[in-house]
Design a protein around this motif. Structure first.
Motif, PDB file in Angstrom:
ATOM      1  N   LYS A  18      14.255  -4.178 -43.201  1.00  0.00           N
ATOM      2  CA  LYS A  18      15.167  -4.631 -42.203  1.00  0.00           C
ATOM      3  C   LYS A  18      16.566  -5.204 -43.268  1.00  0.00           C
ATOM      4  O   LYS A  18      17.922  -4.439 -42.258  1.00  0.00           O
ATOM      5  CB  LYS A  18      14.790  -6.258 -41.382  1.00  0.00           C
ATOM      6  N   ILE A  19      16.485  -4.879 -44.024  1.00  0.00           N
ATOM      7  CA  ILE A  19      17.666  -4.508 -44.734  1.00  0.00           C
ATOM      8  C   ILE A  19      18.291  -3.537 -45.207  1.00  0.00           C
ATOM      9  O   ILE A  19      19.738  -3.012 -44.800  1.00  0.00           O
ATOM     10  CB  ILE A  19      17.597  -5.539 -46.204  1.00  0.00           C
ATOM     11  N   ILE A  20      17.328  -2.370 -45.569  1.00  0.00           N
ATOM     12  CA  ILE A  20      17.855  -1.405 -44.883  1.00  0.00           C
ATOM     13  C   ILE A  20      18.264  -0.871 -44.153  1.00  0.00           C
ATOM     14  O   ILE A  20      19.024   0.313 -44.047  1.00  0.00           O
ATOM     15  CB  ILE A  20      16.504  -0.332 -45.928  1.00  0.00           C
ATOM     16  N   PHE A  21      17.508  -0.725 -42.904  1.00  0.00           N
ATOM     17  CA  PHE A  21      17.745  -0.453 -41.680  1.00  0.00           C
ATOM     18  C   PHE A  21      18.844  -0.926 -40.988  1.00  0.00           C
ATOM     19  O   PHE A  21      20.505   0.230 -40.756  1.00  0.00           O
ATOM     20  CB  PHE A  21      17.094  -0.966 -40.945  1.00  0.00           C
ATOM     21  N   GLN A  22      20.099  -1.869 -41.880  1.00  0.00           N
ATOM     22  CA  GLN A  22      21.176  -2.654 -41.144  1.00  0.00           C
ATOM     23  C   GLN A  22      21.975  -1.996 -42.191  1.00  0.00           C
ATOM     24  O   GLN A  22      23.157  -1.745 -41.748  1.00  0.00           O
ATOM     25  CB  GLN A  22      21.137  -4.270 -41.759  1.00  0.00           C
ATOM     26  N   ALA A  23      21.353  -1.125 -43.762  1.00  0.00           N
ATOM     27  CA  ALA A  23      22.518  -1.251 -44.527  1.00  0.00           C
ATOM     28  C   ALA A  23      22.797   0.610 -43.948  1.00  0.00           C
ATOM     29  O   ALA A  23      23.555   1.642 -43.673  1.00  0.00           O
ATOM     30  CB  ALA A  23      22.191  -0.965 -45.952  1.00  0.00           C
ATOM     31  N   PHE A  24      21.652   0.785 -43.717  1.00  0.00           N
ATOM     32  CA  PHE A  24      22.204   2.221 -43.181  1.00  0.00           C
ATOM     33  C   PHE A  24      22.633   2.836 -42.231  1.00  0.00           C
ATOM     34  O   PHE A  24      23.694   3.793 -41.417  1.00  0.00           O
ATOM     35  CB  PHE A  24      20.234   3.280 -43.615  1.00  0.00           C
ATOM     36  N   ASP A  47      20.952  -4.956 -52.431  1.00  0.00           N
ATOM     37  CA  ASP A  47      19.819  -5.369 -53.236  1.00  0.00           C
ATOM     38  C   ASP A  47      18.970  -5.750 -52.309  1.00  0.00           C
ATOM     39  O   ASP A  47      19.149  -6.139 -50.870  1.00  0.00           O
ATOM     40  CB  ASP A  47      19.799  -6.762 -54.185  1.00  0.00           C
ATOM     41  N   TRP A  48      17.786  -5.288 -52.554  1.00  0.00           N
ATOM     42  CA  TRP A  48      16.322  -5.117 -51.921  1.00  0.00           C
ATOM     43  C   TRP A  48      15.231  -5.157 -52.531  1.00  0.00           C
ATOM     44  O   TRP A  48      15.437  -4.362 -54.067  1.00  0.00           O
ATOM     45  CB  TRP A  48      16.381  -4.239 -51.070  1.00  0.00           C
ATOM     46  N   ARG A  49      14.053  -5.627 -52.468  1.00  0.00           N
ATOM     47  CA  ARG A  49      13.253  -5.265 -53.537  1.00  0.00           C
ATOM     48  C   ARG A  49      11.986  -3.815 -52.625  1.00  0.00           C
ATOM     49  O   ARG A  49      11.736  -4.263 -51.297  1.00  0.00           O
ATOM     50  CB  ARG A  49      12.374  -6.790 -53.306  1.00  0.00           C
ATOM     51  N   ILE A  50      11.745  -3.591 -53.857  1.00  0.00           N
ATOM     52  CA  ILE A  50      10.739  -2.522 -53.373  1.00  0.00           C
ATOM     53  C   ILE A  50       9.485  -2.692 -53.893  1.00  0.00           C
ATOM     54  O   ILE A  50       8.570  -3.655 -54.684  1.00  0.00           O
ATOM     55  CB  ILE A  50      10.849  -0.743 -54.323  1.00  0.00           C
ATOM     56  N   ILE A  51       8.457  -2.608 -53.512  1.00  0.00           N
ATOM     57  CA  ILE A  51       6.898  -2.584 -53.364  1.00  0.00           C
ATOM     58  C   ILE A  51       6.245  -0.961 -54.135  1.00  0.00           C
ATOM     59  O   ILE A  51       6.300  -0.160 -53.529  1.00  0.00           O
ATOM     60  CB  ILE A  51       5.925  -2.971 -52.284  1.00  0.00           C
ATOM     61  N   ARG A  52       5.307  -0.692 -55.250  1.00  0.00           N
ATOM     62  CA  ARG A  52       5.701   0.151 -56.099  1.00  0.00           C
ATOM     63  C   ARG A  52       4.444   0.074 -56.157  1.00  0.00           C
ATOM     64  O   ARG A  52       3.119   0.019 -55.353  1.00  0.00           O
ATOM     65  CB  ARG A  52       5.559  -0.106 -57.871  1.00  0.00           C
ATOM     66  N   LYS A  53       3.435   1.295 -56.002  1.00  0.00           N
ATOM     67  CA  LYS A  53       2.992   2.232 -56.087  1.00  0.00           C
ATOM     68  C   LYS A  53       0.918   0.823 -56.459  1.00  0.00           C
ATOM     69  O   LYS A  53       0.532   1.077 -55.598  1.00  0.00           O
ATOM     70  CB  LYS A  53       2.169   3.912 -56.820  1.00  0.00           C
ATOM     71  N   ASP A  54       1.582   0.639 -57.883  1.00  0.00           N
ATOM     72  CA  ASP A  54       0.011  -0.030 -57.869  1.00  0.00           C
ATOM     73  C   ASP A  54       0.779  -1.339 -57.622  1.00  0.00           C
ATOM     74  O   ASP A  54      -0.414  -2.345 -58.252  1.00  0.00           O
ATOM     75  CB  ASP A  54       0.634  -0.073 -59.776  1.00  0.00           C
ATOM     76  N   ARG A 102       9.652  -4.743 -57.894  1.00  0.00           N
ATOM     77  CA  ARG A 102      10.811  -4.965 -58.420  1.00  0.00           C
ATOM     78  C   ARG A 102      12.198  -4.675 -57.461  1.00  0.00           C
ATOM     79  O   ARG A 102      11.902  -4.373 -56.425  1.00  0.00           O
ATOM     80  CB  ARG A 102      11.017  -3.344 -58.858  1.00  0.00           C
ATOM     81  N   GLN A 103      13.150  -5.137 -58.014  1.00  0.00           N
ATOM     82  CA  GLN A 103      13.931  -5.575 -57.492  1.00  0.00           C
ATOM     83  C   GLN A 103      15.265  -4.490 -57.778  1.00  0.00           C
ATOM     84  O   GLN A 103      15.629  -3.849 -58.843  1.00  0.00           O
ATOM     85  CB  GLN A 103      15.006  -6.689 -57.501  1.00  0.00           C
ATOM     86  N   VAL A 104      15.849  -3.760 -56.243  1.00  0.00           N
ATOM     87  CA  VAL A 104      16.917  -2.351 -56.945  1.00  0.00           C
ATOM     88  C   VAL A 104      18.127  -2.937 -55.932  1.00  0.00           C
ATOM     89  O   VAL A 104      18.674  -3.846 -55.769  1.00  0.00           O
ATOM     90  CB  VAL A 104      16.102  -0.991 -55.665  1.00  0.00           C
ATOM     91  N   GLU A 105      18.606  -1.968 -57.013  1.00  0.00           N
ATOM     92  CA  GLU A 105      20.549  -2.043 -56.011  1.00  0.00           C
ATOM     93  C   GLU A 105      21.228  -0.312 -55.354  1.00  0.00           C
ATOM     94  O   GLU A 105      20.903   0.334 -56.324  1.00  0.00           O
ATOM     95  CB  GLU A 105      21.599  -2.851 -57.378  1.00  0.00           C
TER      96      GLU A 105
END
Length: 241
Positions: free
Chosen positions: A167-173, A187-194, A198-201
């Motif tokens: 939702k954070i990504i959608f609102q920003a885009f 900022d938002w959190r991602i879920i890596r393949k493993d 991680r927190q990304v900016e």
């Protein structure tokens, strides 16, 4: 326009003579391969002979010609079998495409330089379509998300984020799409393949096509997990103090 028969030119129009740069009497007195770049002669001669035999040959291809003054020019050739004085011959249409080739080479060099720059930066770079599917990205983004390149192409952001962060990504885009102004440093959190988080900016800008129509988004992503952890540890320390 050139008509060839048994590796010889039997007819040429004025435009072909001007394109080659030789007088017509010289052009008609030698095998046409003499006017072709050495690296392309065998290919052109083979195609010519195969076509005369009735074999299937690609109807259009490119090769280099050498003009009388030494200039090398690219020509597109389209050809068809005809009858000339009772024998099979090849009707050739030559089109000078040198400037087009130069433009293509310049574009390839520009794209190569563009790719080199993107691969040398620490931040992840991405381009997505309006639906959020990856259309281009660099190796740094693959390392941040933990996915190989072949899996990431076409991947949607919903595949590496939970519902809340999607939702954070959608609102920003959506804000970037609506205002056409870049969104810097959200900022938002991602879920890596493993499975690790991680927190990304990220910073995102609108991407338009050659006609000026909205086509997608481009931006950069930076892993700020360690920085966020350090800030949180400092905050907790200050609270205890």
């Amino acid at each position: 326009i050139i008509i060839t028969q048994d590796l010889k030119v039997v007819f040429t129009n004025r435009a072909a003579v001007e394109q080659i740069g030789y007088p017509e009497e010289i052009f008609l007195s030698q095998p046409f391969t003499n006017f072709i770049h050495p690296d392309d002669r065998n290919m052109v001669a083979e195609n010519h002979l195969r076509r005369l035999k009735g074999e299937k040959v690609h109807p259009v291809y490119s090769f280099r010609i050498i003009r009388k003054n030494g200039d090398i020019r690219w020509a597109n050739l389209s050809a068809a079998i005809i009858s000339w004085q009772g024998k099979p011959a090849v009707l050739n249409f030559l089109n000078d495409v040198t400037e087009q080739k130069k433009a293509e080479d310049a574009l390839r060099q520009s794209e190569g330089k563009y790719r080199t720059i993107l691969e040398s930066i620490y931040e992840g770079y991405f381009e997505v379509d309006l639906a959020g599917n990856f259309t281009f990205f660099n190796d740094s983004l693959c390392k941040i998300l933990g996915y190989p390149q072949e899996e990431m192409m076409g991947m949607n952001n919903r595949q590496y984020s939970d519902v809340e962060n999607a939702k954070i990504i959608f609102q920003a885009f959506n804000e970037v799409y609506r205002t056409e102004k870049p969104s810097l440093g959200f900022d938002w959190r991602i879920i890596r393949k493993d499975g690790t988080e991680r927190q990304v900016e990220a910073s995102v800008a609108l991407l338009k096509d050659s006609a000026g129509k909205k086509a997608g988004f481009r931006g950069t992503v930076r892993d700020v997990t360690n920085r966020k952890r350090a800030e949180e540890a400092l905050h907790q320390s200050e609270e205890r103090y």
